[in-house]
Enzyme design. Structure first.
Site, PDB file in Angstrom:
ATOM      1  N   GLY A 240       0.819  -1.207   0.000  1.00  0.00           N
ATOM      2  CA  GLY A 240       0.000   0.000   0.000  1.00  0.00           C
ATOM      3  C   GLY A 240       0.852   1.256   0.000  1.00  0.00           C
ATOM      4  O   GLY A 240       1.956   1.281  -0.558  1.00  0.00           O
ATOM      5  N   SER A 241       0.346   2.281   0.641  1.00  0.00           N
ATOM      6  CA  SER A 241       0.994   3.593   0.612  1.00  0.00           C
ATOM      7  C   SER A 241       2.182   3.669   1.558  1.00  0.00           C
ATOM      8  O   SER A 241       2.306   2.871   2.502  1.00  0.00           O
ATOM      9  CB  SER A 241      -0.019   4.669   1.010  1.00  0.00           C
ATOM     10  OG  SER A 241      -0.384   4.518   2.384  1.00  0.00           O
ATOM     11  N   GLY A 244       0.811   4.458   5.099  1.00  0.00           N
ATOM     12  CA  GLY A 244       0.250   3.302   5.788  1.00  0.00           C
ATOM     13  C   GLY A 244       1.316   2.307   6.198  1.00  0.00           C
ATOM     14  O   GLY A 244       1.324   1.796   7.327  1.00  0.00           O
ATOM     15  N   GLU A 264       5.556  -3.275   1.116  1.00  0.00           N
ATOM     16  CA  GLU A 264       5.835  -2.731  -0.207  1.00  0.00           C
ATOM     17  C   GLU A 264       5.040  -1.433  -0.306  1.00  0.00           C
ATOM     18  O   GLU A 264       3.823  -1.446  -0.176  1.00  0.00           O
ATOM     19  CB  GLU A 264       5.411  -3.707  -1.299  1.00  0.00           C
ATOM     20  CG  GLU A 264       5.714  -3.188  -2.689  1.00  0.00           C
ATOM     21  CD  GLU A 264       4.731  -3.688  -3.729  1.00  0.00           C
ATOM     22  OE1 GLU A 264       4.182  -2.829  -4.458  1.00  0.00           O
ATOM     23  OE2 GLU A 264       4.496  -4.901  -3.784  1.00  0.00           O
ATOM     24  N   CYS A 301       1.947  -0.800  -8.883  1.00  0.00           N
ATOM     25  CA  CYS A 301       3.119  -0.326  -8.140  1.00  0.00           C
ATOM     26  C   CYS A 301       4.328  -0.172  -9.053  1.00  0.00           C
ATOM     27  O   CYS A 301       5.299   0.486  -8.696  1.00  0.00           O
ATOM     28  CB  CYS A 301       3.439  -1.289  -6.996  1.00  0.00           C
ATOM     29  SG  CYS A 301       3.455  -3.017  -7.490  1.00  0.00           S
ATOM     30  N   GLU A 392       5.281  10.201  -5.773  1.00  0.00           N
ATOM     31  CA  GLU A 392       4.439   9.315  -6.570  1.00  0.00           C
ATOM     32  C   GLU A 392       3.027   9.889  -6.707  1.00  0.00           C
ATOM     33  O   GLU A 392       2.447  10.363  -5.736  1.00  0.00           O
ATOM     34  CB  GLU A 392       4.355   7.932  -5.923  1.00  0.00           C
ATOM     35  CG  GLU A 392       3.482   6.950  -6.685  1.00  0.00           C
ATOM     36  CD  GLU A 392       3.331   5.621  -5.989  1.00  0.00           C
ATOM     37  OE1 GLU A 392       2.931   4.651  -6.663  1.00  0.00           O
ATOM     38  OE2 GLU A 392       3.612   5.539  -4.773  1.00  0.00           O
TER      39      GLU A 392
END
Length: 528
Positions: A240-241, A244, A264, A301, A392
């Protein structure tokens, strides 16, 4: 087929009062099902059950665990079209994507099952005793990988199958011998429940211990935080982010017993375009990268969010061609209204920066949760001076940086955060003249691609899906392929242990016939 309840082992439970629904992003309406968030008492029961299951499951043979994983694959396929329909309803993704991702998920499960059947993955290492060694005798030492305990897996927003309920994190943890508690992603909980039902059926059919798998519901951070903080949880998988993932990482580190979080997180996957690569194939690469940037509405991603080239006529032509190709592509639906809002916010922030030029943006009318793909350009000096430009933007977005020369190009690469991938576009032997570019990219990424696109992650043993922070929280490991199992194990040694009390993988007879390191030699032969 959807109850809206939590799976605590094989039991469907919903004693809480907090409820919510998922969204159909294509129609921009709530779905019919109501989901009940797990309570603290339910979380406690789930983790305790997983801990009890670990005492049994860690001793299951590779053959038994392989049968479990194969059964999960069978049960997922047995659900059939209803699962694909729910996937599309909750994600806004097309059926072809659902079928492809389901296939990848099945392949992951089968790959880990094959790994378990072969058995050498435990890295059995045996150093036999030499009692007469001088000046001191050598002890008998035998080492192998062993599971660490219950694992919490957080489902990802952009892969409702492959990185969620029965995805790579779950499959690898179960292969390692670790029970799994999934914190289902709030955007596709119905999909998660259906997949969870398949895992539960598979566990029952293969006589796995109750609690080897559970699936909990949570709409915010409370359930996930409680799971990560629980003293019986021994590891975390997250996709995720950066925000997070870092929050979970910090929470796990603050525990009395810190635990590993394999997260990741963010990546803009730089693409270096060498000058000669565009001389004869500029239009080809423009078409290829327009497709890569917009594939899946840019919600991968590995989306190419940064293109780096050296100023010149060929780069100018490529920018014009890429802009035209991008604007030809019809917009598609994003995963959720909140993801569309974040995309717009991130895109507008970068567009507003000094020195940035918007060279392509879809201008036609679009549905509420559809995204207008966007391409920006900026010179190298401005990019180096403005950290915001390297952030991003999750969606169909990319920025082209026009560098003055190779020196500036290398400076930009060296300044980047860690990334999952980097790509080099080169004509023939041109790459040989850019050794410094290769070296700098190797230092910043987990995978280096030649003359291709970063979108698309092959599931195989040689794949590295990870990279320096913040691409992942630990660049030594991959989240894709059978080596992902190494995140959920630790090395353990037996010294001077009776042969008949050793795990079968370490016994003299080598009853499993696996490859082992015996006194520094790789062999599958028994010790005589």
């Amino acid at each position: 087929m959807i109850t809206g309840k939590n799976y605590i082992g094989s039991q469907l439970v919903a004693s809480g009062t907090k409820t919510f629904k998922t969204i159909n992003p294509q129609l921009n309406i709530e779905n019919d099902w109501t989901f009940t968030e797990a309570t603290q008492a339910e979380i406690e029961k789930t983790v305790a059950l997983a801990d009890q299951a670990f005492k049994v499951y860690k001793n299951c043979s590779g053959k038994e665990k392989a049968a479990f994983l194969n059964a999960i694959a069978d049960e997922i396929l047995a659900i059939g079209d209803p699962l694909l329909e729910i996937y599309c309803t909750e994600s806004g993704l097309p059926r072809g994507r659902a079928e492809g991702e389901r296939g990848r998920t099945i392949f992951q499960l089968l790959s880990f099952a094959d790994m378990l059947m072969e058995g050498s993955w435990v890295e059995a290492t045996l150093d036999t005793a030499v009692p007469g060694r001088q000046p001191l005798p050598k002890e008998d030492l035998r080492k192998m990988l062993v599971p660490i305990g219950p694992i919490v897996v957080f489902g990802s927003s952009n892969f409702p199958f492959a990185f969620s309920t029965a995805g790579g994190d779950t499959a690898s943890a179960l292969a390692a011998g670790c029970p799994v508690i999934v914190k289902s992603h709030s955007m596709h909980i119905g999909t998660g429940e259906m997949v969870a039902s398949a895992v539960i059926k598979a566990a029952q059919k293969t006589n796995m211990p109750e609690g080897v798998f559970s699936n909990l519901i949570g709409s915010g951070v409370v359930v996930g935080g409680a799971l990560v903080s629980h003293p019986l949880v021994k590891g975390v998988g997250f996709t995720g982010s950066i925000k997070g993932g870092r929050a979970l990482y910090d929470l796990a580190a603050q525990r009395p017993e810190p635990i590993p979080v394999f997260a990741e997180m963010g990546s803009i996957n730089p693409v270096v375009i060498l000058p000669k690569a565009l001389e004869n194939e500029s239009q080809k690469w423009a078409s290829t990268y327009a497709g890569s940037i917009t594939m899946g509405t840019g919600q991968f991603c590995t989306n190419p969010g940064l293109l780096l080239g050296i100023k010149g006529e060929s780069l100018t032509r490529f920018i014009s061609e890429l802009s035209a190709e991008i604007e030809k592509i019809a917009p598609s639906c994003m995963l959720h209204p909140s993801i569309k809002a974040d995309f717009n916010q991130g895109k507008e922030l970068l567009k507003s920066q000094n020195g940035v030029l918007t060279v392509a943006e879809y201008k036609g009318e679009i549905a509420p949760n559809y995204a207008s793909q966007t391409l920006l350009t900026v010179d190298g000096k401005t990019f180096l001076e403005n950290e915001t430009l390297s952030h991003e933007v999750f969606g169909p977005f990319s920025i082209i940086v026009q560098c003055d020369d190779e020196v500036q190009l290398v400076s930009i690469i060296n300044q980047l955060d860690g990334q999952l991938t980097a790509t080099i576009l080169s004509e023939g032997s041109e790459i040989k003249n850019y050794v410094s570019v290769i070296a700098s990219l190797q230092n910043r990424v987990g995978r280096l691609i030649m003359n291709g696109v970063p979108t698309g992650v092959e599931v195989c043993p040689s794949m590295i899906h990870g990279g320096p922070y913040p691409a992942s929280s630990d660049s030594r490991f991959t989240a894709v392929g059978i080596h992902a199992v190494k995140r959920w194990v630790r090395p353990f040694s037996f010294q001077n242990w009776p042969n008949d009390l050793l795990p079968t993988e370490l016994q003299n007879e080598n009853p499993l016939g696996i490859f082992r390191s015996v006194n520094n030699k790789q062999t599958s032969l028994p010790i005589v």
